[in-house]
Design an enzyme around this catalytic site. Structure first.
Site, PDB file in Angstrom:
ATOM      1  N   ARG A 346      -4.822  -6.668  -2.706  1.00 30.08           N
ATOM      2  CA  ARG A 346      -5.427  -8.578  -2.401  1.00 30.08           C
ATOM      3  C   ARG A 346      -6.948  -7.862  -2.578  1.00 30.08           C
ATOM      4  NH1 ARG A 346      -1.826 -11.898  -1.481  1.00 30.08           N
ATOM      5  NH2 ARG A 346       0.096 -11.281   0.509  1.00 30.08           N
ATOM      6  N   LYS A 382      -3.640 -11.365   4.199  1.00 28.93           N
ATOM      7  CA  LYS A 382      -2.219 -11.867   4.544  1.00 28.93           C
ATOM      8  C   LYS A 382      -1.884 -10.551   5.822  1.00 28.93           C
ATOM      9  CE  LYS A 382       1.830 -13.495   2.721  1.00 28.93           C
ATOM     10  NZ  LYS A 382       2.782 -13.364   1.891  1.00 28.93           N
TER      11      LYS A 382
HETATM   12  N1  LIG Z   1       3.550  -0.700  -4.964  1.00 30.32           N
HETATM   13  C1  LIG Z   1       2.963  -2.100  -5.673  1.00 30.32           C
HETATM   14  N2  LIG Z   1       3.562  -2.396  -6.808  1.00 30.32           N
HETATM   15  C2  LIG Z   1       2.905  -3.658  -7.263  1.00 30.32           C
HETATM   16  N3  LIG Z   1       1.988  -4.106  -6.801  1.00 30.32           N
HETATM   17  C3  LIG Z   1       1.881  -4.495  -5.282  1.00 30.32           C
HETATM   18  C4  LIG Z   1       2.728  -2.674  -4.261  1.00 30.32           C
HETATM   19  N4  LIG Z   1       2.903  -2.914  -3.220  1.00 30.32           N
HETATM   20  C5  LIG Z   1       1.930  -4.097  -3.225  1.00 30.32           C
HETATM   21  N5  LIG Z   1       2.285  -4.241  -4.131  1.00 30.32           N
HETATM   22  C6  LIG Z   1       1.667  -6.142  -4.121  1.00 30.32           C
HETATM   23  O1  LIG Z   1       0.328  -5.888  -2.517  1.00 30.32           O
HETATM   24  C7  LIG Z   1       0.950  -7.194  -2.949  1.00 30.32           C
HETATM   25  C8  LIG Z   1       0.529  -7.764  -1.477  1.00 30.32           C
HETATM   26  O2  LIG Z   1       1.650  -7.105  -1.040  1.00 30.32           O
HETATM   27  P1  LIG Z   1       1.908  -8.002   0.955  1.00 30.32           P
HETATM   28  O3  LIG Z   1       3.659  -7.173   0.992  1.00 30.32           O
HETATM   29  O4  LIG Z   1       0.910  -8.201   1.503  1.00 30.32           O
HETATM   30  O5  LIG Z   1       2.395  -9.319   0.817  1.00 30.32           O
HETATM   31  P2  LIG Z   1       3.313  -9.870  -0.325  1.00 30.32           P
HETATM   32  O6  LIG Z   1       3.975 -10.916   0.891  1.00 30.32           O
HETATM   33  O7  LIG Z   1       4.736  -9.452  -0.896  1.00 30.32           O
HETATM   34  O8  LIG Z   1       2.997 -10.813  -1.352  1.00 30.32           O
HETATM   35  P3  LIG Z   1       3.055 -12.360  -1.789  1.00 30.32           P
HETATM   36  O9  LIG Z   1       2.302 -13.041  -0.497  1.00 30.32           O
HETATM   37  O10 LIG Z   1       2.130 -12.330  -2.827  1.00 30.32           O
HETATM   38  O11 LIG Z   1       4.102 -12.547  -2.404  1.00 30.32           O
HETATM   39  C9  LIG Z   1       1.570  -8.259  -3.490  1.00 30.32           C
HETATM   40  O12 LIG Z   1       1.434  -9.219  -4.499  1.00 30.32           O
HETATM   41  C10 LIG Z   1       2.277  -6.985  -3.777  1.00 30.32           C
HETATM   42  O13 LIG Z   1       2.516  -7.267  -5.225  1.00 30.32           O
END
Ligand SMILES: Nc1ncnc2c1ncn2[C@@H]1O[C@H](COP(=O)(O)OP(=O)(O)OP(=O)(O)O)[C@@H](O)[C@H]1O
Length: 471
Positions: A346, A382
Protein backbone atom coordinates in the site's frame (compact mmCIF):
# COMPACT_ATOMS: atom_id res chain seq x y z
CA UNK A 1 77.36 -99.53 -18.56
CA UNK A 2 77.57 -100.02 -14.80
CA UNK A 3 81.29 -99.53 -15.00
CA UNK A 4 80.85 -96.24 -16.83
CA UNK A 5 78.25 -95.16 -14.35
CA UNK A 6 80.62 -95.85 -11.58
CA UNK A 7 82.90 -93.22 -13.13
CA UNK A 8 80.38 -90.65 -12.07
CA UNK A 9 81.97 -89.24 -8.99
CA UNK A 10 80.26 -87.08 -6.58
CA UNK A 11 81.18 -83.47 -6.15
CA UNK A 12 82.29 -82.26 -2.83
CA UNK A 13 78.80 -81.08 -1.93
CA UNK A 14 76.14 -83.16 -0.25
CA UNK A 15 73.67 -82.50 -3.10
CA UNK A 16 76.03 -83.91 -5.61
CA UNK A 17 76.53 -86.91 -3.38
CA UNK A 18 72.81 -87.49 -3.25
CA UNK A 19 72.55 -87.12 -6.99
CA UNK A 20 75.34 -89.53 -7.45
CA UNK A 21 73.53 -92.03 -5.27
CA UNK A 22 70.38 -91.56 -7.38
CA UNK A 23 72.33 -91.95 -10.57
CA UNK A 24 73.99 -95.05 -9.22
CA UNK A 25 70.63 -96.47 -8.24
CA UNK A 26 69.20 -95.67 -11.66
CA UNK A 27 72.08 -97.21 -13.37
CA UNK A 28 71.37 -100.47 -11.67
CA UNK A 29 67.81 -100.40 -13.05
CA UNK A 30 68.53 -99.36 -16.62
CA UNK A 31 72.16 -99.58 -17.42
CA UNK A 32 71.88 -99.07 -21.21
CA UNK A 33 72.60 -95.44 -21.81
CA UNK A 34 75.14 -93.30 -23.55
CA UNK A 35 75.44 -90.78 -20.77
CA UNK A 36 78.91 -90.63 -19.33
CA UNK A 37 80.35 -88.23 -16.93
CA UNK A 38 84.02 -87.79 -16.48
CA UNK A 39 85.39 -86.59 -13.22
CA UNK A 40 85.81 -83.07 -14.49
CA UNK A 41 82.51 -82.82 -16.33
CA UNK A 42 80.60 -84.03 -13.28
CA UNK A 43 81.54 -80.85 -11.45
CA UNK A 44 80.65 -78.61 -14.39
CA UNK A 45 77.56 -80.22 -15.80
CA UNK A 46 74.12 -79.17 -14.71
CA UNK A 47 72.30 -82.24 -13.55
CA UNK A 48 68.73 -80.77 -13.98
CA UNK A 49 68.99 -78.49 -17.06
CA UNK A 50 65.24 -78.56 -17.64
CA UNK A 51 65.02 -76.24 -14.63
CA UNK A 52 66.25 -73.49 -16.96
CA UNK A 53 63.15 -74.05 -19.11
CA UNK A 54 60.93 -74.10 -16.01
CA UNK A 55 62.47 -70.86 -14.83
CA UNK A 56 61.92 -69.44 -18.30
CA UNK A 57 58.19 -70.37 -18.01
CA UNK A 58 58.00 -68.44 -14.75
CA UNK A 59 59.58 -65.44 -16.48
CA UNK A 60 57.07 -65.77 -19.33
CA UNK A 61 54.19 -65.75 -16.83
CA UNK A 62 55.73 -62.66 -15.23
CA UNK A 63 55.94 -60.93 -18.61
CA UNK A 64 52.29 -61.67 -19.36
CA UNK A 65 51.02 -60.59 -15.97
CA UNK A 66 52.98 -57.37 -16.04
CA UNK A 67 50.21 -54.89 -16.87
CA UNK A 68 52.28 -52.00 -18.21
CA UNK A 69 53.25 -53.55 -21.53
CA UNK A 70 51.07 -53.71 -24.62
CA UNK A 71 50.06 -56.99 -26.21
CA UNK A 72 52.65 -56.59 -28.97
CA UNK A 73 55.44 -55.86 -26.51
CA UNK A 74 54.47 -58.91 -24.48
CA UNK A 75 54.44 -61.16 -27.55
CA UNK A 76 57.84 -59.88 -28.70
CA UNK A 77 59.32 -60.47 -25.23
CA UNK A 78 57.69 -63.90 -25.06
CA UNK A 79 59.02 -64.93 -28.47
CA UNK A 80 62.50 -63.64 -27.63
CA UNK A 81 62.59 -65.51 -24.32
CA UNK A 82 61.32 -68.75 -25.86
CA UNK A 83 63.74 -68.50 -28.80
CA UNK A 84 66.63 -67.85 -26.45
CA UNK A 85 65.73 -70.74 -24.14
CA UNK A 86 65.11 -73.26 -26.91
CA UNK A 87 68.35 -72.12 -28.57
CA UNK A 88 70.21 -72.61 -25.30
CA UNK A 89 68.62 -76.04 -24.85
CA UNK A 90 69.81 -77.10 -28.28
CA UNK A 91 73.17 -75.44 -28.48
CA UNK A 92 74.55 -75.04 -24.96
CA UNK A 93 73.05 -77.69 -22.71
CA UNK A 94 71.90 -80.19 -25.26
CA UNK A 95 73.94 -83.08 -23.81
CA UNK A 96 72.94 -82.61 -20.24
CA UNK A 97 69.32 -82.23 -21.31
CA UNK A 98 69.45 -85.53 -23.11
CA UNK A 99 70.95 -87.20 -20.07
CA UNK A 100 68.80 -85.53 -17.45
CA UNK A 101 66.09 -88.18 -17.53
CA UNK A 102 68.69 -90.81 -17.24
CA UNK A 103 70.56 -89.20 -14.35
CA UNK A 104 67.47 -88.32 -12.41
CA UNK A 105 66.37 -91.93 -12.50
CA UNK A 106 62.77 -90.97 -13.14
CA UNK A 107 62.74 -92.15 -16.76
CA UNK A 108 66.03 -93.81 -17.08
CA UNK A 109 65.06 -95.67 -20.25
CA UNK A 110 63.67 -94.49 -23.60
CA UNK A 111 64.87 -92.10 -26.23
CA UNK A 112 67.27 -89.45 -24.87
CA UNK A 113 65.73 -86.96 -27.34
CA UNK A 114 62.74 -86.79 -25.02
CA UNK A 115 64.95 -85.08 -22.46
CA UNK A 116 65.70 -82.40 -25.05
CA UNK A 117 62.31 -82.11 -26.74
CA UNK A 118 60.14 -82.34 -23.62
CA UNK A 119 61.05 -78.98 -21.97
CA UNK A 120 61.26 -77.19 -25.34
CA UNK A 121 57.80 -78.43 -26.36
CA UNK A 122 56.43 -77.48 -22.96
CA UNK A 123 58.02 -74.06 -23.36
CA UNK A 124 56.37 -73.58 -26.75
CA UNK A 125 53.01 -74.78 -25.48
CA UNK A 126 53.12 -72.49 -22.45
CA UNK A 127 54.25 -69.57 -24.62
CA UNK A 128 51.35 -70.15 -27.00
CA UNK A 129 48.84 -70.40 -24.16
CA UNK A 130 50.23 -67.26 -22.56
CA UNK A 131 49.94 -65.45 -25.91
CA UNK A 132 46.22 -66.30 -26.03
CA UNK A 133 45.86 -65.28 -22.41
CA UNK A 134 47.63 -61.98 -23.13
CA UNK A 135 45.35 -61.44 -26.14
CA UNK A 136 42.19 -61.90 -24.08
CA UNK A 137 43.60 -59.90 -21.20
CA UNK A 138 44.36 -57.07 -23.61
CA UNK A 139 40.84 -57.26 -25.04
CA UNK A 140 39.28 -57.34 -21.58
CA UNK A 141 41.40 -54.44 -20.37
CA UNK A 142 40.41 -52.44 -23.47
CA UNK A 143 36.72 -53.06 -22.72
CA UNK A 144 37.30 -52.22 -19.07
CA UNK A 145 39.13 -49.05 -20.07
CA UNK A 146 36.24 -47.98 -22.32
CA UNK A 147 33.73 -48.76 -19.55
CA UNK A 148 35.83 -46.85 -17.05
CA UNK A 149 35.98 -43.86 -19.39
CA UNK A 150 32.23 -44.04 -19.96
CA UNK A 151 31.55 -44.25 -16.23
CA UNK A 152 33.88 -41.32 -15.64
CA UNK A 153 32.21 -39.18 -18.31
CA UNK A 154 28.76 -40.16 -16.99
CA UNK A 155 29.89 -39.23 -13.49
CA UNK A 156 31.16 -35.91 -14.80
CA UNK A 157 27.89 -35.27 -16.67
CA UNK A 158 25.89 -36.19 -13.56
CA UNK A 159 27.88 -33.86 -11.31
CA UNK A 160 27.65 -31.12 -13.97
CA UNK A 161 23.86 -31.51 -14.10
CA UNK A 162 23.79 -31.51 -10.32
CA UNK A 163 25.86 -28.33 -10.21
CA UNK A 164 23.54 -26.65 -12.73
CA UNK A 165 20.45 -27.80 -10.84
CA UNK A 166 21.90 -26.48 -7.63
CA UNK A 167 22.72 -23.15 -9.29
CA UNK A 168 19.16 -23.05 -10.61
CA UNK A 169 17.68 -23.78 -7.19
CA UNK A 170 19.95 -21.14 -5.64
CA UNK A 171 18.73 -18.68 -8.28
CA UNK A 172 15.08 -19.44 -7.65
CA UNK A 173 15.19 -19.64 -3.87
CA UNK A 174 17.09 -17.67 -1.22
CA UNK A 175 20.33 -19.44 -0.21
CA UNK A 176 19.09 -20.74 3.16
CA UNK A 177 15.87 -22.11 1.61
CA UNK A 178 17.80 -23.67 -1.29
CA UNK A 179 20.15 -25.38 1.19
CA UNK A 180 17.10 -26.69 3.05
CA UNK A 181 15.64 -28.25 -0.10
CA UNK A 182 18.93 -29.57 -1.47
CA UNK A 183 19.88 -31.08 1.88
CA UNK A 184 16.49 -32.65 2.53
CA UNK A 185 16.23 -35.35 -0.13
CA UNK A 186 13.33 -37.23 1.43
CA UNK A 187 11.00 -34.26 1.12
CA UNK A 188 7.37 -35.05 0.49
CA UNK A 189 5.69 -33.19 -2.36
CA UNK A 190 2.99 -31.75 -0.15
CA UNK A 191 5.37 -30.73 2.63
CA UNK A 192 5.16 -26.97 3.28
CA UNK A 193 8.29 -24.99 4.03
CA UNK A 194 7.44 -21.96 6.13
CA UNK A 195 9.25 -19.74 8.54
CA UNK A 196 7.98 -16.92 10.72
CA UNK A 197 10.03 -13.80 11.23
CA UNK A 198 9.43 -11.03 13.75
CA UNK A 199 11.56 -8.27 12.24
CA UNK A 200 11.65 -7.98 8.49
CA UNK A 201 11.84 -5.04 6.08
CA UNK A 202 9.69 -5.15 2.92
CA UNK A 203 10.18 -3.03 -0.19
CA UNK A 204 7.92 -2.58 -3.21
CA UNK A 205 9.30 -0.54 -6.11
CA UNK A 206 7.29 0.09 -9.25
CA UNK A 207 7.73 2.11 -12.44
CA UNK A 208 4.37 3.88 -12.72
CA UNK A 209 4.99 5.09 -16.26
CA UNK A 210 6.02 1.71 -17.62
CA UNK A 211 2.46 0.66 -18.50
CA UNK A 212 2.16 3.72 -20.75
CA UNK A 213 5.50 2.91 -22.31
CA UNK A 214 4.45 -0.65 -23.07
CA UNK A 215 2.69 -1.03 -26.37
CA UNK A 216 2.33 -3.88 -28.79
CA UNK A 217 2.94 -2.17 -32.11
CA UNK A 218 5.23 -3.09 -35.00
CA UNK A 219 7.95 -0.63 -33.94
CA UNK A 220 8.17 -2.43 -30.61
CA UNK A 221 7.93 -5.84 -32.28
CA UNK A 222 4.62 -6.50 -30.58
CA UNK A 223 5.90 -5.40 -27.19
CA UNK A 224 9.13 -7.38 -27.34
CA UNK A 225 11.33 -4.27 -27.21
CA UNK A 226 9.46 -3.03 -24.14
CA UNK A 227 9.99 -6.36 -22.43
CA UNK A 228 13.65 -6.27 -23.42
CA UNK A 229 13.93 -2.90 -21.73
CA UNK A 230 12.10 -4.11 -18.62
CA UNK A 231 14.39 -7.13 -18.49
CA UNK A 232 17.41 -4.83 -18.62
CA UNK A 233 16.08 -2.72 -15.75
CA UNK A 234 15.19 -5.72 -13.58
CA UNK A 235 18.51 -7.40 -14.36
CA UNK A 236 20.34 -4.25 -13.25
CA UNK A 237 18.39 -4.31 -9.99
CA UNK A 238 19.26 -7.99 -9.59
CA UNK A 239 22.92 -7.21 -10.22
CA UNK A 240 22.88 -4.83 -7.26
CA UNK A 241 21.97 -7.74 -5.02
CA UNK A 242 25.24 -9.40 -5.96
CA UNK A 243 27.09 -6.66 -4.08
CA UNK A 244 28.28 -7.91 -0.68
CA UNK A 245 26.76 -4.89 1.11
CA UNK A 246 23.29 -6.00 -0.01
CA UNK A 247 23.62 -9.61 1.07
CA UNK A 248 20.91 -8.99 3.68
CA UNK A 249 18.43 -8.11 0.93
CA UNK A 250 16.53 -10.88 -0.83
CA UNK A 251 14.58 -10.43 -4.03
CA UNK A 252 11.13 -11.92 -3.59
CA UNK A 253 9.72 -11.47 -7.09
CA UNK A 254 8.67 -9.04 -9.77
CA UNK A 255 5.01 -8.33 -10.34
CA UNK A 256 4.82 -6.71 -13.77
CA UNK A 257 7.25 -3.83 -13.48
CA UNK A 258 7.11 -3.88 -9.67
CA UNK A 259 10.17 -5.16 -7.85
CA UNK A 260 9.61 -6.74 -4.46
CA UNK A 261 12.45 -7.32 -2.00
CA UNK A 262 12.82 -7.98 1.70
CA UNK A 263 15.54 -7.85 4.33
CA UNK A 264 16.20 -9.68 7.59
CA UNK A 265 15.24 -13.11 6.27
CA UNK A 266 18.58 -14.81 6.77
CA UNK A 267 18.15 -17.32 9.66
CA UNK A 268 21.86 -17.06 10.51
CA UNK A 269 21.42 -13.34 11.11
CA UNK A 270 18.14 -13.85 13.00
CA UNK A 271 19.83 -16.39 15.27
CA UNK A 272 22.41 -13.81 16.36
CA UNK A 273 19.84 -11.14 17.21
CA UNK A 274 18.45 -10.71 20.74
CA UNK A 275 15.42 -8.52 21.62
CA UNK A 276 17.68 -6.60 24.00
CA UNK A 277 20.01 -5.58 21.16
CA UNK A 278 19.95 -1.89 20.18
CA UNK A 279 17.80 -0.83 17.21
CA UNK A 280 20.96 -0.07 15.20
CA UNK A 281 21.87 -3.76 15.40
CA UNK A 282 18.43 -5.32 15.10
CA UNK A 283 17.33 -3.17 12.18
CA UNK A 284 20.61 -2.72 10.35
CA UNK A 285 19.08 -4.75 7.52
CA UNK A 286 16.29 -2.15 7.13
CA UNK A 287 18.95 0.52 6.64
CA UNK A 288 20.55 -1.74 4.02
CA UNK A 289 17.15 -2.19 2.34
CA UNK A 290 16.72 1.59 2.07
CA UNK A 291 20.24 1.90 0.68
CA UNK A 292 19.31 -0.74 -1.84
CA UNK A 293 16.23 1.31 -2.79
CA UNK A 294 18.46 4.35 -3.30
CA UNK A 295 20.83 2.31 -5.48
CA UNK A 296 17.86 1.13 -7.53
CA UNK A 297 17.02 4.77 -8.21
CA UNK A 298 20.58 5.46 -9.32
CA UNK A 299 20.61 2.37 -11.55
CA UNK A 300 17.36 3.47 -13.21
CA UNK A 301 18.76 6.96 -13.75
CA UNK A 302 21.75 5.39 -15.51
CA UNK A 303 19.47 3.33 -17.74
CA UNK A 304 17.34 6.42 -18.48
CA UNK A 305 20.42 8.33 -19.58
CA UNK A 306 21.47 5.58 -21.94
CA UNK A 307 18.04 4.92 -23.38
CA UNK A 308 16.63 8.48 -23.35
CA UNK A 309 13.73 7.35 -21.19
CA UNK A 310 12.21 9.00 -18.18
CA UNK A 311 11.27 6.23 -15.83
CA UNK A 312 10.89 6.92 -12.13
CA UNK A 313 10.56 4.56 -9.22
CA UNK A 314 7.66 4.76 -6.82
CA UNK A 315 8.57 2.90 -3.67
CA UNK A 316 6.99 1.78 -0.44
CA UNK A 317 8.74 0.32 2.59
CA UNK A 318 7.37 -1.21 5.75
CA UNK A 319 8.75 -3.36 8.54
CA UNK A 320 7.34 -5.93 10.93
CA UNK A 321 6.56 -9.61 11.26
CA UNK A 322 5.93 -11.80 8.24
CA UNK A 323 5.61 -15.46 7.32
CA UNK A 324 7.87 -16.75 4.58
CA UNK A 325 7.35 -19.98 2.73
CA UNK A 326 7.70 -21.96 -0.46
CA UNK A 327 4.54 -22.75 -2.33
CA UNK A 328 4.13 -25.56 -4.82
CA UNK A 329 5.86 -28.85 -5.55
CA UNK A 330 6.56 -27.85 -9.17
CA UNK A 331 8.07 -24.48 -10.03
CA UNK A 332 8.29 -23.69 -6.32
CA UNK A 333 8.08 -20.06 -5.40
CA UNK A 334 9.42 -18.37 -2.28
CA UNK A 335 7.14 -15.64 -1.02
CA UNK A 336 6.30 -13.64 2.09
CA UNK A 337 2.90 -12.91 3.54
CA UNK A 338 1.38 -10.89 6.30
CA UNK A 339 0.01 -7.51 7.19
CA UNK A 340 3.52 -6.04 6.97
CA UNK A 341 3.65 -7.02 3.29
CA UNK A 342 0.16 -5.68 2.59
CA UNK A 343 1.01 -2.31 4.14
CA UNK A 344 4.36 -2.16 2.28
CA UNK A 345 2.44 -2.76 -0.94
CA UNK A 346 0.00 0.00 0.00
CA UNK A 347 2.91 2.35 0.75
CA UNK A 348 4.03 1.81 -2.83
CA UNK A 349 0.63 1.96 -4.50
CA UNK A 350 -0.39 5.14 -2.66
CA UNK A 351 3.09 6.67 -2.92
CA UNK A 352 4.53 9.27 -5.20
CA UNK A 353 6.80 8.78 -8.18
CA UNK A 354 10.41 9.35 -7.23
CA UNK A 355 9.78 8.87 -3.51
CA UNK A 356 9.96 6.18 -0.89
CA UNK A 357 6.84 6.23 1.26
CA UNK A 358 7.04 4.68 4.72
CA UNK A 359 4.81 4.32 7.75
CA UNK A 360 5.33 6.33 10.91
CA UNK A 361 6.64 3.27 12.79
CA UNK A 362 9.24 2.74 10.10
CA UNK A 363 10.46 6.33 10.42
CA UNK A 364 11.04 5.72 14.13
CA UNK A 365 13.50 3.00 13.26
CA UNK A 366 15.11 4.68 10.27
CA UNK A 367 15.75 7.90 12.19
CA UNK A 368 18.29 5.92 14.19
CA UNK A 369 20.26 5.55 10.98
CA UNK A 370 20.13 9.25 10.08
CA UNK A 371 17.28 9.29 7.57
CA UNK A 372 15.26 12.44 6.99
CA UNK A 373 11.54 12.35 6.26
CA UNK A 374 8.83 14.61 5.02
CA UNK A 375 5.43 14.10 6.55
CA UNK A 376 3.00 13.26 3.84
CA UNK A 377 -0.22 13.08 5.84
CA UNK A 378 -2.89 10.51 6.52
CA UNK A 379 -3.33 7.79 4.01
CA UNK A 380 -6.27 5.45 4.00
CA UNK A 381 -5.03 1.88 3.96
CA UNK A 382 -7.48 -0.95 3.44
CA UNK A 383 -7.88 -2.95 6.64
CA UNK A 384 -5.69 -0.53 8.62
CA UNK A 385 -7.69 2.68 8.46
CA UNK A 386 -5.90 6.02 8.28
CA UNK A 387 -2.12 5.75 8.50
CA UNK A 388 0.26 8.65 8.93
CA UNK A 389 2.90 8.22 6.25
CA UNK A 390 6.18 9.91 5.37
CA UNK A 391 8.39 10.37 2.34
CA UNK A 392 11.97 9.44 2.85
CA UNK A 393 14.07 12.30 1.58
CA UNK A 394 17.65 11.36 2.27
CA UNK A 395 20.23 10.40 4.80
CA UNK A 396 22.23 12.66 7.03
CA UNK A 397 25.90 12.01 6.49
CA UNK A 398 26.73 12.47 10.16
CA UNK A 399 24.62 9.76 11.65
CA UNK A 400 21.40 9.13 13.50
CA UNK A 401 18.48 11.47 14.03
CA UNK A 402 17.12 10.17 17.27
CA UNK A 403 13.44 10.88 17.68
CA UNK A 404 13.90 11.73 21.32
CA UNK A 405 17.25 13.46 21.09
CA UNK A 406 18.54 16.65 19.58
CA UNK A 407 18.35 16.59 15.82
CA UNK A 408 21.94 16.57 14.62
CA UNK A 409 21.35 19.05 11.80
CA UNK A 410 23.39 21.73 13.52
CA UNK A 411 26.58 20.12 12.33
CA UNK A 412 25.44 17.78 9.65
CA UNK A 413 25.57 18.09 5.90
CA UNK A 414 22.41 16.93 4.23
CA UNK A 415 22.35 15.14 0.96
CA UNK A 416 20.50 17.19 -1.68
CA UNK A 417 16.80 16.52 -1.44
CA UNK A 418 14.16 16.29 -4.07
CA UNK A 419 11.51 18.84 -4.45
CA UNK A 420 8.72 17.84 -6.70
CA UNK A 421 6.10 20.41 -7.45
CA UNK A 422 2.62 19.51 -8.50
CA UNK A 423 3.20 20.38 -12.13
CA UNK A 424 6.32 18.31 -12.36
CA UNK A 425 4.62 15.39 -10.66
CA UNK A 426 1.87 15.36 -13.24
CA UNK A 427 4.52 15.34 -15.95
CA UNK A 428 6.20 12.45 -14.26
CA UNK A 429 3.00 10.48 -14.29
CA UNK A 430 2.74 11.22 -17.96
CA UNK A 431 6.29 9.87 -18.39
CA UNK A 432 7.70 13.18 -19.65
CA UNK A 433 10.15 14.15 -16.98
CA UNK A 434 13.18 12.40 -15.64
CA UNK A 435 12.92 13.02 -11.96
CA UNK A 436 16.46 12.92 -10.71
CA UNK A 437 17.53 13.98 -7.27
CA UNK A 438 20.91 15.16 -8.52
CA UNK A 439 19.29 17.43 -11.10
CA UNK A 440 17.41 19.29 -8.38
CA UNK A 441 18.62 22.78 -7.62
CA UNK A 442 20.84 22.37 -4.59
CA UNK A 443 19.62 25.50 -2.81
CA UNK A 444 16.07 24.40 -3.36
CA UNK A 445 16.90 20.89 -2.23
CA UNK A 446 18.53 21.74 1.07
CA UNK A 447 16.25 21.60 4.05
CA UNK A 448 15.69 24.56 6.28
CA UNK A 449 16.61 23.76 9.86
CA UNK A 450 13.38 25.13 11.25
CA UNK A 451 11.35 22.79 9.05
CA UNK A 452 12.89 19.70 10.57
CA UNK A 453 11.90 18.22 13.90
CA UNK A 454 13.47 14.96 14.99
CA UNK A 455 14.37 14.08 11.44
CA UNK A 456 10.88 14.79 10.10
CA UNK A 457 9.88 17.70 7.93
CA UNK A 458 6.72 19.06 9.44
CA UNK A 459 5.75 21.15 6.46
CA UNK A 460 4.51 18.38 4.21
CA UNK A 461 3.91 18.68 0.55
CA UNK A 462 0.20 18.61 -0.07
CA UNK A 463 -0.70 15.46 -2.00
CA UNK A 464 -1.59 16.12 -5.61
CA UNK A 465 -5.07 15.67 -6.94
CA UNK A 466 -3.97 12.58 -8.75
CA UNK A 467 -2.57 11.12 -5.53
CA UNK A 468 -5.75 11.93 -3.69
CA UNK A 469 -7.64 10.03 -6.36
CA UNK A 470 -5.26 7.13 -5.87
CA UNK A 471 -6.00 7.08 -2.20
N1 LIG B 1 3.17 -11.79 -1.18
C1 LIG B 1 2.71 -10.77 -1.87
N2 LIG B 1 3.18 -10.51 -3.08
C2 LIG B 1 2.75 -9.49 -3.82
N3 LIG B 1 1.84 -8.63 -3.42
C3 LIG B 1 1.31 -8.83 -2.20
C4 LIG B 1 1.72 -9.91 -1.37
N4 LIG B 1 1.01 -9.86 -0.23
C5 LIG B 1 0.19 -8.79 -0.36
N5 LIG B 1 0.36 -8.19 -1.52
C6 LIG B 1 -0.34 -7.02 -2.05
O1 LIG B 1 -0.62 -6.16 -1.01
C7 LIG B 1 -1.80 -5.47 -1.32
C8 LIG B 1 -2.63 -5.31 -0.10
O2 LIG B 1 -3.20 -6.52 0.22
P1 LIG B 1 -4.54 -6.60 1.06
O3 LIG B 1 -4.70 -8.01 1.49
O4 LIG B 1 -4.48 -5.55 2.11
O5 LIG B 1 -5.69 -6.18 0.10
P2 LIG B 1 -6.33 -6.98 -1.07
O6 LIG B 1 -7.82 -6.89 -0.93
O7 LIG B 1 -5.79 -8.36 -1.13
O8 LIG B 1 -5.81 -6.17 -2.28
P3 LIG B 1 -6.58 -5.42 -3.41
O9 LIG B 1 -7.43 -4.40 -2.74
O10 LIG B 1 -5.47 -4.82 -4.24
O11 LIG B 1 -7.36 -6.48 -4.13
C9 LIG B 1 -2.51 -6.21 -2.44
O12 LIG B 1 -2.52 -5.43 -3.60
C10 LIG B 1 -1.65 -7.41 -2.66
O13 LIG B 1 -1.46 -7.68 -4.03
Amino acid sequence: SPAETANFNSTSTDDAAATATTVAAASTVAPLHNCTLSETSSTQLCVFPSYYSMFCILVLIGIILHGQNTFLQKVILLAAMVAFQIGSNYFFIRESMQCERYFSGVFPGGNPQFGLLGPSTLLLFVALSLTFLAFYMEKASKVLFIWKKEVESQKETASDIRRRNEALVYNILPPHVASHFLGNRKRQHEELYSQSYAEVGVLFASMPNFSEFYCEDDVNKQGLECLRFLNEVISDFDALLELPKFKEVIKIKTIGSTYMAASGLDPNFVATIKPSDPIEVRWKHLDVLIEFAMEMKKALTGINEQSFNHFVLKMGVNHGPITAGVIGARKPHYDIWGNTVNVASRMESTGRAGFIQVTEETTHILQHFGYIFEQRGLVSVKGKGQLMTYYLLGKSTTGANYPSGLPPFENSVMEPLKEVDEEKEEEIHEGQVNLDMDETNETEGLLKKEDVQNGVIVNPTVPSEEQENLL
